[in-house]
Design a protein around this motif. Structure first.
Motif, PDB file in Angstrom:
ATOM      1  N   VAL A 176       0.951  -1.125  -0.009  1.00  0.00           N
ATOM      2  CA  VAL A 176      -0.066   0.101  -0.106  1.00  0.00           C
ATOM      3  C   VAL A 176       1.033   1.330  -0.059  1.00  0.00           C
ATOM      4  O   VAL A 176       1.966   1.111   0.443  1.00  0.00           O
ATOM      5  CB  VAL A 176      -1.015  -0.041   1.279  1.00  0.00           C
ATOM      6  CG1 VAL A 176      -1.987  -1.155   1.013  1.00  0.00           C
ATOM      7  CG2 VAL A 176      -0.326   0.022   2.677  1.00  0.00           C
ATOM      8  N   VAL A 177       0.229   2.280  -0.429  1.00  0.00           N
ATOM      9  CA  VAL A 177       1.138   3.575  -0.454  1.00  0.00           C
ATOM     10  C   VAL A 177       0.990   4.077   1.340  1.00  0.00           C
ATOM     11  O   VAL A 177       0.233   4.207   1.858  1.00  0.00           O
ATOM     12  CB  VAL A 177       0.329   4.684  -1.323  1.00  0.00           C
ATOM     13  CG1 VAL A 177       0.679   6.128  -0.940  1.00  0.00           C
ATOM     14  CG2 VAL A 177       0.312   4.260  -2.767  1.00  0.00           C
ATOM     15  N   ASP A 178       2.449   4.442   1.521  1.00  0.00           N
ATOM     16  CA  ASP A 178       2.513   5.109   2.806  1.00  0.00           C
ATOM     17  C   ASP A 178       1.774   6.355   3.117  1.00  0.00           C
ATOM     18  O   ASP A 178       2.129   7.243   2.262  1.00  0.00           O
ATOM     19  CB  ASP A 178       4.207   5.379   2.966  1.00  0.00           C
ATOM     20  CG  ASP A 178       4.395   5.741   4.315  1.00  0.00           C
ATOM     21  OD1 ASP A 178       3.466   6.272   5.293  1.00  0.00           O
ATOM     22  OD2 ASP A 178       5.630   5.844   4.776  1.00  0.00           O
ATOM     23  N   PRO A 179       0.625   6.419   3.882  1.00  0.00           N
ATOM     24  CA  PRO A 179      -0.131   7.753   4.072  1.00  0.00           C
ATOM     25  C   PRO A 179       0.802   9.089   4.457  1.00  0.00           C
ATOM     26  O   PRO A 179       0.598  10.074   4.214  1.00  0.00           O
ATOM     27  CB  PRO A 179      -0.895   7.221   5.239  1.00  0.00           C
ATOM     28  CG  PRO A 179      -0.633   5.996   5.872  1.00  0.00           C
ATOM     29  CD  PRO A 179       0.348   5.511   4.943  1.00  0.00           C
ATOM     30  N   SER A 180       2.051   8.769   5.267  1.00  0.00           N
ATOM     31  CA  SER A 180       2.824   9.888   5.278  1.00  0.00           C
ATOM     32  C   SER A 180       3.802  10.236   4.360  1.00  0.00           C
ATOM     33  O   SER A 180       4.439  11.266   4.494  1.00  0.00           O
ATOM     34  CB  SER A 180       3.680   9.440   6.581  1.00  0.00           C
ATOM     35  OG  SER A 180       4.491   8.530   6.525  1.00  0.00           O
ATOM     36  N   ASP A 181       3.845   9.212   3.219  1.00  0.00           N
ATOM     37  CA  ASP A 181       4.943   9.708   2.408  1.00  0.00           C
ATOM     38  C   ASP A 181       4.243   9.114   0.834  1.00  0.00           C
ATOM     39  O   ASP A 181       4.599   7.869   0.792  1.00  0.00           O
ATOM     40  CB  ASP A 181       6.376   9.386   2.351  1.00  0.00           C
ATOM     41  CG  ASP A 181       7.517   9.552   1.409  1.00  0.00           C
ATOM     42  OD1 ASP A 181       6.959  10.179   0.415  1.00  0.00           O
ATOM     43  OD2 ASP A 181       8.453   9.381   1.531  1.00  0.00           O
ATOM     44  N   ARG A 182       3.598   9.740   0.086  1.00  0.00           N
ATOM     45  CA  ARG A 182       2.807   9.153  -1.087  1.00  0.00           C
ATOM     46  C   ARG A 182       3.911   8.477  -2.112  1.00  0.00           C
ATOM     47  O   ARG A 182       3.399   7.721  -2.900  1.00  0.00           O
ATOM     48  CB  ARG A 182       1.853  10.143  -1.564  1.00  0.00           C
ATOM     49  CG  ARG A 182       1.066  11.239  -0.861  1.00  0.00           C
ATOM     50  CD  ARG A 182      -0.069  10.192  -0.333  1.00  0.00           C
ATOM     51  NE  ARG A 182      -1.026   9.683  -1.134  1.00  0.00           N
ATOM     52  CZ  ARG A 182      -1.613   8.507  -0.929  1.00  0.00           C
ATOM     53  NH1 ARG A 182      -1.858   8.391   0.384  1.00  0.00           N
ATOM     54  NH2 ARG A 182      -2.638   8.342  -1.760  1.00  0.00           N
ATOM     55  N   ARG A 183       5.067   8.793  -1.872  1.00  0.00           N
ATOM     56  CA  ARG A 183       6.048   8.497  -2.630  1.00  0.00           C
ATOM     57  C   ARG A 183       6.443   6.740  -2.329  1.00  0.00           C
ATOM     58  O   ARG A 183       7.051   6.112  -3.101  1.00  0.00           O
ATOM     59  CB  ARG A 183       7.482   9.014  -3.064  1.00  0.00           C
ATOM     60  CG  ARG A 183       7.092  10.422  -3.542  1.00  0.00           C
ATOM     61  CD  ARG A 183       8.201  11.442  -3.292  1.00  0.00           C
ATOM     62  NE  ARG A 183       8.499  11.675  -1.959  1.00  0.00           N
ATOM     63  CZ  ARG A 183       9.567  12.144  -1.404  1.00  0.00           C
ATOM     64  NH1 ARG A 183      10.443  12.305  -2.142  1.00  0.00           N
ATOM     65  NH2 ARG A 183       9.614  12.085  -0.062  1.00  0.00           N
ATOM     66  N   ALA A 184       6.454   6.531  -1.235  1.00  0.00           N
ATOM     67  CA  ALA A 184       6.678   5.225  -0.496  1.00  0.00           C
ATOM     68  C   ALA A 184       5.839   4.224  -0.604  1.00  0.00           C
ATOM     69  O   ALA A 184       4.496   4.629  -0.349  1.00  0.00           O
ATOM     70  CB  ALA A 184       7.453   5.566   0.658  1.00  0.00           C
TER      71      ALA A 184
END
Length: 148
Positions: A81-89
């Motif tokens: 899943v996309v990291d909610p705190s860093d959309r690139r991670a």
């Protein structure tokens, strides 16, 4: 001059556990995974959930980790899943469908440790465990010694 063999012996020990675990899971009816996938799953179990750090830990490229993650996601073992705190991670977690496999792996690893304790003796097993769990500090950057 004594030849440094500890690293090779440590790798041999990792491979012993990995091969025995994958064989026991296969004989239990579970889908097989490659050694690289098994080591990736071990990293997730150890608490590493960022795709970039998984790639670094395994010494592979981001492209290689993306392929491994896609294969394990297709098998239903993980979710990315996309990291909610860093959309690139991206964050990697076990899927709910993999709980039974994780339980089987845990049980088999416990049995392997018990077997190893029997084979090498409790004193050696405990010493090995203590040495591996000790804080070794950060990996040093050794300067090459001058050749005389």
């Amino acid at each position: 001059m004594k030849s440094p063999r500890l690293m090779i012996n440590l790798l041999t020990a990792v491979y012993w556990f990995d091969e025995a675990l994958r064989a026991s899971l296969r004989s239990g009816g579970w889908d097989t995974v490659t050694r690289a996938q098994s080591l990736l799953l071990a990293n997730i179990t150890a608490g590493e959930h960022r795709a970039t750090r998984l790639a670094r830990n395994l010494g592979v490229s981001r492209q290689a980790i993306s392929q491994m993650l896609a294969e394990l996601e297709a098998k239903g073992l993980i979710e990315v899943v996309v990291d909610p705190s860093d959309r690139r991670a991206r964050i990697v977690n076990f899927s709910s469908r993999s709980a039974a496999l994780r339980d089987a792996a845990h049980e088999n690893l416990t049995r392997l440790e018990d077997l190893l304790r029997e084979r090498i003796g409790p004193r050696r097993f405990d010493g090995l465990s203590e040495a591996l769990m000790a804080d070794w500090g950060e990996p040093p950057d050794l300067k090459e010694k001058a050749v005389r």
